[in-house]
Design an enzyme around this catalytic site. Structure first.
Site, short mmCIF file in Angstrom:
data_model
loop_
_atom_site.label_atom_id
_atom_site.label_comp_id
_atom_site.label_asym_id
_atom_site.label_seq_id
_atom_site.Cartn_x
_atom_site.Cartn_y
_atom_site.Cartn_z
N ASP A 1 0.87 -1.16 0.00
CA ASP A 1 0.00 0.00 0.00
C ASP A 1 0.92 1.23 0.00
O ASP A 1 2.08 1.14 0.40
CB ASP A 1 -0.81 -0.06 1.30
N ASP B 1 -1.13 -0.73 6.24
CA ASP B 1 -1.12 -0.20 7.61
C ASP B 1 -2.20 -0.87 8.45
O ASP B 1 -2.33 -0.59 9.63
CB ASP B 1 -1.23 1.32 7.64
N ASP C 1 -7.00 -1.43 4.97
CA ASP C 1 -6.75 -2.46 3.96
C ASP C 1 -6.88 -3.88 4.49
O ASP C 1 -6.30 -4.81 3.94
CB ASP C 1 -5.41 -2.24 3.27
P1 ADP Z 1 -4.19 4.62 -0.19
O1 ADP Z 1 -4.28 3.52 -1.19
O2 ADP Z 1 -3.17 5.63 -0.63
O3 ADP Z 1 -3.98 4.13 1.20
P2 ADP Z 1 -7.03 5.12 0.28
O4 ADP Z 1 -7.67 3.99 -0.43
O5 ADP Z 1 -7.07 5.11 1.75
O6 ADP Z 1 -5.56 5.42 -0.25
O7 ADP Z 1 -7.70 6.47 -0.23
C1 ADP Z 1 -7.70 6.78 -1.62
C2 ADP Z 1 -8.12 8.17 -1.89
O8 ADP Z 1 -9.44 8.39 -1.39
C3 ADP Z 1 -7.28 9.22 -1.20
O9 ADP Z 1 -6.13 9.53 -1.95
C4 ADP Z 1 -8.25 10.39 -1.14
O10 ADP Z 1 -8.30 11.04 -2.37
C5 ADP Z 1 -9.59 9.72 -0.90
N1 ADP Z 1 -9.96 9.66 0.53
C6 ADP Z 1 -10.04 8.57 1.28
N2 ADP Z 1 -10.43 8.88 2.53
C7 ADP Z 1 -10.55 10.22 2.57
C8 ADP Z 1 -10.89 11.17 3.59
N3 ADP Z 1 -11.15 10.80 4.83
N4 ADP Z 1 -10.91 12.46 3.24
C9 ADP Z 1 -10.61 12.85 2.00
N5 ADP Z 1 -10.28 12.03 1.01
C10 ADP Z 1 -10.25 10.73 1.28
MG MG Z 2 -4.25 3.12 3.02
#
Ligand code: ADP
Ligand code: MG
Length: 615
Positions: free
Chosen positions: A316, A510, A514
């Site tokens: 991730d 983390d 996920d």
């Molecule tokens: P990663 O794969 O980098 O861990 P996530 O799947 O957790 O990313 O989130 C993907 C995208 O969704 C983020 O880059 C953001 O654009 C959006 N996102 C997720 N959660 C939030 C939140 N709480 N506030 C704003 N944007 C969010």
């Molecule tokens: Mg993440």
């Protein structure tokens, strides 16, 4: 055990004396029986009990039959009782050594995992009293003096100090804490006196959870352990049957029953599979303990085995390769006040545990003002929707903007773009940027060094950010703009496209958003788990701190562990088969057999213990 040592010494001395005075006739028999019984009586009793309980094929039985057989042969023949006594003596030396080694390594592992708190200081009417941590209720105020371990998870109510996490993470990372900080059990208080209000009972606290995990890890058996168990089950009866056949069949053909019986007894001596049965679980135990000492928790021998065979690591991005702490680098408001934009974003993220949410909340100093905030939903991989002072506010990426029908504007700045819309009315975006972990690039290189074939990054972030991060840390393969469900799909594609069944795929995350992928992986690795219970539960391997270089470390430890397991299997089985053959054709006596047996046991156990020291 001290008693056993004394018995061994007494028997050995007696035997030497008997060798010197060399008694004759019946007296010889009775005199030799003294050291034999001194050193072997417990084994004979246990063998008898084994027969009574219908589990005759244990090592006690085998040794009893072999030595009694040798005595009978001596009685009817040359009167050389030395052999029977010596076999018994060496067997017991082996037992003593085994007990000592196993005990010592268990002791060492507990010492290594030096996080078990012994007491909690509770203030009572009689002053401060040391109480069993098990008896401390949630909400009790406990006092932790400098030099003491924090016994139970809690929140600091007074005092300030520095904590050391070394026992949990394997690395000395001092952490400053003051009133309001959460503290985790197992850390050592270095400088000041702290008063902590407990937030969990002892059994639910980090230290006891981790200890449970390490102590129970051996209940999940690796394939090689299962193999040894099954092997021992069939091996012993086969060797015993072989011994019976060896005693009877050749002597029917060639005569000379005594010689063949003697050879059959050698079979019995060599038939104890002790070396394997002891050393293989000990290797895993030592491996898991040694890894735990470095802040790498492996939840079972089976995962140790899988980890050693990992060929692809899928990672991730946010919080794993990057720090997950975002700085606001720009605010682009569309006919709207920039300060107000941040304000709304921070409010909408009030309850978010996502790194982006936490960072946005922290970017606005006055988050706790008297605005009325109601969180409507947090959509994984998209963002959050909230009602702030009666208005619906949407905060998230393009996907969320498209979903609510807001006309978002692209941004040229590098970074993660978080758009804000009031209802469907677009009011602008915040550019936030994450920092790549200092060790990330080196860690990827180390993974390749450790024999990992491919590292792939998955992220929900934009293509642009993903490409930039990947290029910077040396990952060629990445997939971006994935919703959590897409991550599972992508992961499965990787899983199905591997060529060999024993090429395993690991996922490193983390553990916070996920969990589905973590549980889908052959081995799920959660990082930065210190204080995150959910991550500890979801993963198969838990890295206590968030340093990605621990990934290659874990793989190296697992590889070393499996190498030792294999060495022990080959060594033990090889030597046994060799001695069996030599014994059957008359080239190895009973002395040789017991030396080989105890010797192999000592060698394999020492080899296992290597796992503790020189990783
Ligand atoms: P990663 O794969 O980098 O861990 P996530 O799947 O957790 O990313 O989130 C993907 C995208 O969704 C983020 O880059 C953001 O654009 C959006 N996102 C997720 N959660 C939030 C939140 N709480 N506030 C704003 N944007 C969010
Ligand atoms: Mg993440």
């Amino acid at each position: 055990m001290k008693k056993k040592l004394i018995r061994i010494i007494v028997a050995a001395v007696l035997m030497i004396i008997l060798q010197l005075i060399n008694p004759e006739g019946t007296a010889r028999f009775f005199l030799y029986m003294i050291p034999y019984l001194v050193v072997g009586y417990d084994l004979l009793i246990e063998a008898a009990e084994g027969i009574k309980e219908f589990r005759p094929l244990d090592e006690n039985f085998l040794m009893a039959v072999a030595t009694i057989g040798a005595i009978c042969l001596a009685l009817s023949g040359n009167g050389d009782y030395t052999e029977a006594v010596a076999v018994m003596l060496f067997f017991q030396v082996g037992e003593l050594f085994e007990h000592y080694a196993v005990h010592r390594s268990r002791q060492n592992i507990s010492d290594l995992m030096d996080i078990r708190p012994d007491f909690a200081n509770v203030e009572t009417v009689n002053g401060i009293e040391k109480v069993d941590p098990n008896e401390v209720e949630v909400g009790t105020e406990i006092i932790i003096k400098p030099g003491e371990k924090i016994p139970i998870d809690g929140v600091v109510v007074s005092g300030q100090s520095t904590l050391d996490t070394i026992a949990l993470t394997g690395e000395s990372l001092p952490r400053d804490v003051s009133v309001g900080s959460e503290v985790i059990s197992g850390c050592v208080n270095i400088s000041g006196v702290l008063k902590v209000r407990t937030t969990k009972i002892f059994g639910e606290s980090t230290a006891s959870k981790i200890l449970d995990l390490v102590e129970n890890a051996s209940s999940r058996k690796a394939k090689s352990e299962e193999f040894i168990r099954k092997f021992a089950k069939v091996y012993t009866p086969i060797v015993v049957a072989g011994a019976v056949a060896l005693a009877i069949i050749p002597s029917l053909i060639f005569g000379d029953f005594a010689t063949w019986l003697y050879r059959a007894l050698i079979f019995l001596v060599i038939s104890c599979p002790c070396a394997l049965v002891i050393s293989i679980p000990l290797t895993f135990f030592a491996g898991i303990g040694g890894a735990g000492h470095e802040g790498i928790l492996i939840k079972g021998s089976n995962f140790m085995e899988t980890l050693a065979n990992v060929s692809t690591v899928v990672m991730d991005k946010t919080g794993t390769l990057t720090q997950g702490v975002f700085d606001v680098s720009d605010v682009h408001a569309e006919n709207f006040d920039a300060e107000k934009l941040i304000h709304l974003a921070a409010h909408a993220e009030r309850f978010s545990t996502h790194p982006i949410g936490i960072s946005l909340r922290e970017a606005y100093a006055d988050e706790n003002d008297d605005c009325e905030v109601e969180i409507l939903e947090e959509i994984a991989g998209q963002g959050v929707r909230a009602k702030i002072n009666g208005e619906i506010v949407n905060v998230g990426n393009e996907k969320l903007m498209d979903a609510v029908g807001a006309a978002w504007k692209p941004c040229t700045k590098a970074g993660t773009i978080i758009h804000v819309a009031i209802g469907e009315n677009y009011v602008g975006h915040v550019v936030i940027s994450d920092v790549i972990k200092p060790n990330a690039k080196k860690s990827i290189a180390e993974m390749y060094d450790a024999g990992i074939g491919e590292v792939i990054m998955l992220t929900g972030d934009s293509e642009k950010v993903a490409a930039q991060v990947a290029a910077e840390i040396g990952i060629k393969n990445f997939r971006s703009e994935l919703l959590p469900a897409d991550k599972v799909n992508e992961f499965e594609k990787i899983l199905y496209s591997r060529d060999a069944d024993d090429a395993k795929v690991a996922f490193v995350g983390d553990g916070i958003n996920d969990a589905p992928v973590l549980s889908r992986a052959d081995v799920g690795i959660a990082m930065g788990a210190l204080g995150a219970d959910a991550a500890i539960e979801a993963a198969d391997v838990v890295l206590m701190d968030d340093d990605p270089k621990k990934i290659s470390r874990a793989v190296r430890i697992a590889k070393k562990c499996m190498a030792i397991v294999k060495e022990n299997i080959y060594l033990a089985i090889g030597v046994k088969v060799l001695v069996l053959i030599l014994g059957a054709i008359g080239f190895a006596g009973m002395w040789f057999a017991i030396f080989a047996d105890v010797g192999v046991m000592v060698l394999t156990v020492m080899n296992s213990i290597r796992m503790l020291y020189s990783i």
